[in-house]
Design an enzyme around this catalytic site. Structure first.
Site, short mmCIF file in Angstrom:
data_model
loop_
_atom_site.label_atom_id
_atom_site.label_comp_id
_atom_site.label_asym_id
_atom_site.label_seq_id
_atom_site.Cartn_x
_atom_site.Cartn_y
_atom_site.Cartn_z
N PHE A 17 0.84 -1.21 0.00
CA PHE A 17 0.00 0.00 0.00
C PHE A 17 0.88 1.26 0.00
CE2 PHE A 17 -2.07 2.83 3.36
CZ PHE A 17 -2.74 3.61 2.44
N TYR A 86 -0.43 -10.60 14.48
CA TYR A 86 0.57 -10.51 15.55
C TYR A 86 0.43 -11.65 16.58
CZ TYR A 86 0.69 -5.71 13.69
OH TYR A 86 0.75 -4.61 12.88
N GLU A 122 3.11 1.67 16.40
CA GLU A 122 2.94 0.60 17.39
C GLU A 122 4.09 0.55 18.39
OE1 GLU A 122 0.88 -2.78 17.38
OE2 GLU A 122 -0.61 -1.39 16.65
N ARG A 149 -0.17 -9.41 20.91
CA ARG A 149 -0.39 -8.20 20.11
C ARG A 149 0.90 -7.38 19.98
NH1 ARG A 149 -3.88 -4.09 18.25
NH2 ARG A 149 -2.48 -2.48 17.53
N TYR A 152 4.74 -7.57 17.28
CA TYR A 152 5.15 -6.73 16.15
C TYR A 152 5.86 -5.47 16.66
CZ TYR A 152 4.26 -3.57 12.12
OH TYR A 152 4.36 -2.67 11.09
N LYS A 156 9.65 -4.39 15.84
CA LYS A 156 9.93 -3.13 15.13
C LYS A 156 10.80 -2.22 15.99
CE LYS A 156 7.86 -1.82 11.61
NZ LYS A 156 8.11 -1.95 10.15
N ASN A 181 -1.56 5.31 11.33
CA ASN A 181 -2.85 5.02 10.66
C ASN A 181 -3.04 5.77 9.35
OD1 ASN A 181 -3.30 4.29 13.72
ND2 ASN A 181 -4.70 3.07 12.48
N TYR A 298 -4.74 -11.06 21.81
CA TYR A 298 -4.91 -9.72 21.25
C TYR A 298 -4.97 -8.71 22.39
CZ TYR A 298 -6.92 -5.77 18.71
OH TYR A 298 -7.14 -4.52 18.17
N ARG A 304 -4.37 6.79 19.95
CA ARG A 304 -2.94 6.93 19.57
C ARG A 304 -2.81 8.18 18.71
NH1 ARG A 304 -1.20 1.40 17.28
NH2 ARG A 304 -2.39 2.14 15.53
C1 UGA Z 1 -2.25 -1.20 12.93
C2 UGA Z 1 -0.82 -1.73 12.95
O1 UGA Z 1 -0.60 -2.61 13.97
C3 UGA Z 1 0.18 -0.64 13.02
O2 UGA Z 1 1.48 -1.12 12.89
C4 UGA Z 1 -0.02 0.31 11.96
O3 UGA Z 1 0.91 1.34 12.08
C5 UGA Z 1 -1.41 0.85 12.05
O4 UGA Z 1 -2.35 -0.21 11.96
C6 UGA Z 1 -1.62 1.79 10.92
O5 UGA Z 1 -2.46 1.57 10.06
O6 UGA Z 1 -0.87 2.77 10.91
P1 UGA Z 1 -4.27 -0.54 14.48
O7 UGA Z 1 -4.56 0.92 14.39
O8 UGA Z 1 -4.66 -1.17 15.77
O9 UGA Z 1 -2.72 -0.79 14.19
O10 UGA Z 1 -5.00 -1.35 13.30
P2 UGA Z 1 -6.43 -1.55 12.68
O11 UGA Z 1 -6.52 -2.97 12.29
O12 UGA Z 1 -6.66 -0.57 11.61
O13 UGA Z 1 -7.47 -1.34 13.90
C7 UGA Z 1 -7.90 -0.10 14.36
C8 UGA Z 1 -9.01 -0.33 15.38
O14 UGA Z 1 -10.16 -0.81 14.69
C9 UGA Z 1 -8.72 -1.36 16.46
O15 UGA Z 1 -9.28 -0.95 17.68
C10 UGA Z 1 -9.43 -2.61 15.97
O16 UGA Z 1 -9.81 -3.48 17.03
C11 UGA Z 1 -10.65 -2.01 15.29
N1 UGA Z 1 -11.28 -2.83 14.22
C12 UGA Z 1 -10.54 -3.39 13.23
C13 UGA Z 1 -12.67 -2.97 14.20
O17 UGA Z 1 -13.38 -2.47 15.10
N2 UGA Z 1 -13.25 -3.69 13.21
C14 UGA Z 1 -12.53 -4.25 12.19
O18 UGA Z 1 -13.15 -4.88 11.31
C15 UGA Z 1 -11.13 -4.10 12.21
#
Ligand code: UGA
Length: 347
Positions: A17, A86, A122, A149, A152, A156, A181, A298, A304
């Site tokens: 991406f 993770y 992260e 969780r 990773y 890193k 994000n 998890y 953040r």
């Molecule tokens: C992830 C990666 O672990 C990081 O390394 C990365 O830098 C970051 O994404 C990023 O995109 O920059 P995180 O923000 O936790 O971290 O990843 P997501 O999978 O996008 O989740 C964001 C939030 O949405 C979390 O609370 C997750 O539980 C929630 N989520 C995710 C949902 O509620 N529904 C879904 O279908 C997927």
């Protein structure tokens, strides 16, 4: 840009991406040559006489040595960057984020090549005060080892420390970037079409919308994230590439503190847009316990938010694109790439 400032830049992870957007940005906005390396380069549509494509895994014998020898700067962006992995594929996550990249750091050190490494937000782990914006010198706080969780994040962070050590003690020229994000077209994959499992939240929600299924809010979707437009990340990376002396030995947070929303709000905005675009009813959302969604091990961070004063000061960079401005282009991209196949799969 004058010919003398043109360089050959190797982008490792160019088919991902962020990588695919960066390669396009370099070719469009600079005179640099690019060596684009990844296992698959399907997301990389751009073509140019200044672009060399190398479809190969980093572990291919001799590959890293050749790429480092042929470039002046290496941008390393390969990772298994997806929280669903993770705690389910932790050994691969550690290798992809640490072990596989140690030889690259060593080669850049011995060959005197500049390394621009993409780390992650992260690395801050789970800060005790989620309301506090994170600056580059904030401490890292991880959960216990059973909370996989943080596998990773720990890998890193160890690579960041390795790069720092190679810089401080052996003269490696480097810059480290911690993206927060980043979202945009071509992010991740759609389950059942070009990938399996659960992608990050944006693609997860778009996959549900395309499949006509409810959006799943982990633990009610009350956690918050601050989203950055991918084009603005690329803009910051181009400035880092253009200013080696100013960025030498620096670590930068790159994110947009003004775009913080709850995940439930992101779901609401995406399903409203999708419904308006398709002329259908809004898709419902439902809460799912984290353990059922991701499995054992998890953990999550409540919020953040990046402090980006350093990037403002040293790069003159400040992101401006709001979530409302980003989402329509993203929805169009997913519909264009997956709409037909998703319709076929639903019939
Ligand atoms: C992830 C990666 O672990 C990081 O390394 C990365 O830098 C970051 O994404 C990023 O995109 O920059 P995180 O923000 O936790 O971290 O990843 P997501 O999978 O996008 O989740 C964001 C939030 O949405 C979390 O609370 C997750 O539980 C929630 N989520 C995710 C949902 O509620 N529904 C879904 O279908 C997927």
């Amino acid at each position: 840009m004058s010919a003398s400032s043109e360089r050959t830049i190797a982008v490792l992870g160019a088919g991902g991406f962020l990588g695919s957007h960066l390669v396009e940005g370099i070719l469009e906005k600079t005179g640099h040559r690019v060596i684009a390396v990844d296992r698959t380069l399907r997301k990389l549509a751009v073509r140019s006489p200044r672009l060399t494509l190398l479809e190969s895994a980093l572990g291919e014998p001799g590959l890293l040595r050749k790429v480092v020898a042929e470039s002046e700067v290496v941008v390393s962006m390969t990772a298994l960057c997806n929280p669903a992995l993770y705690n389910t594929r932790p050994v691969e996550v550690i290798h992809a984020s640490f072990t596989d990249l140690v030889p690259l750091v060593d080669l850049c050190t011995s060959a005197h090549r500049r390394l621009v490494h993409l780390s992650t937000c992260e690395v801050y782990g789970r800060p005790p005060d989620a309301e506090q914006a994170l600056s580059e010198d904030s401490p890292s706080v991880f959960g216990p080892v059973e909370k996989e969780r943080w596998t990773y994040a720990a890998a890193k962070l160890l690579l960041e420390r390795y790069i720092y050590a190679r810089g401080r003690h052996h003269g490696l020229a480097y810059t480290i970037v911690r993206p927060f994000n980043v979202i945009g077209p071509r992010m991740d994959f759609i389950r059942g079409i070009d990938g399996d499992g659960t992608p990050r939240v944006l693609a997860s929600f778009l996959g549900a919308l395309l499949a006509g299924e409810p959006l799943e809010l982990v633990d009610g979707g009350q956690r918050r994230r601050a989203f950055l437009w991918v084009g603005e990340l690329v803009e910051a990376l181009l400035r880092i590439l253009a200013e080696p002396a100013r960025c030498e030995g620096q670590t930068f947070n790159l994110g947009n503190p003004r775009n913080e929303v709850t995940i439930a709000e992101l779901a609401r905005q995406l399903s409203a847009l999708f419904a308006a675009r398709q002329g259908t009813a809004r898709a419902p959302a439902r809460s799912v316990p984290a353990e059922r969604f991701y499995g054992e091990g998890y953990d999550d961070v409540e919020a953040r938010v990046p402090a980006i004063e350093k990037a403002k000061r040293l790069l003159g960079w400040e992101p401006r694109r709001t979530l409302e401005e980003m989402l329509p282009e993203i929805v169009e991209d997913y519909l264009a790439r997956y709409g037909e196949r998703a319709r076929a799969a639903r019939q």
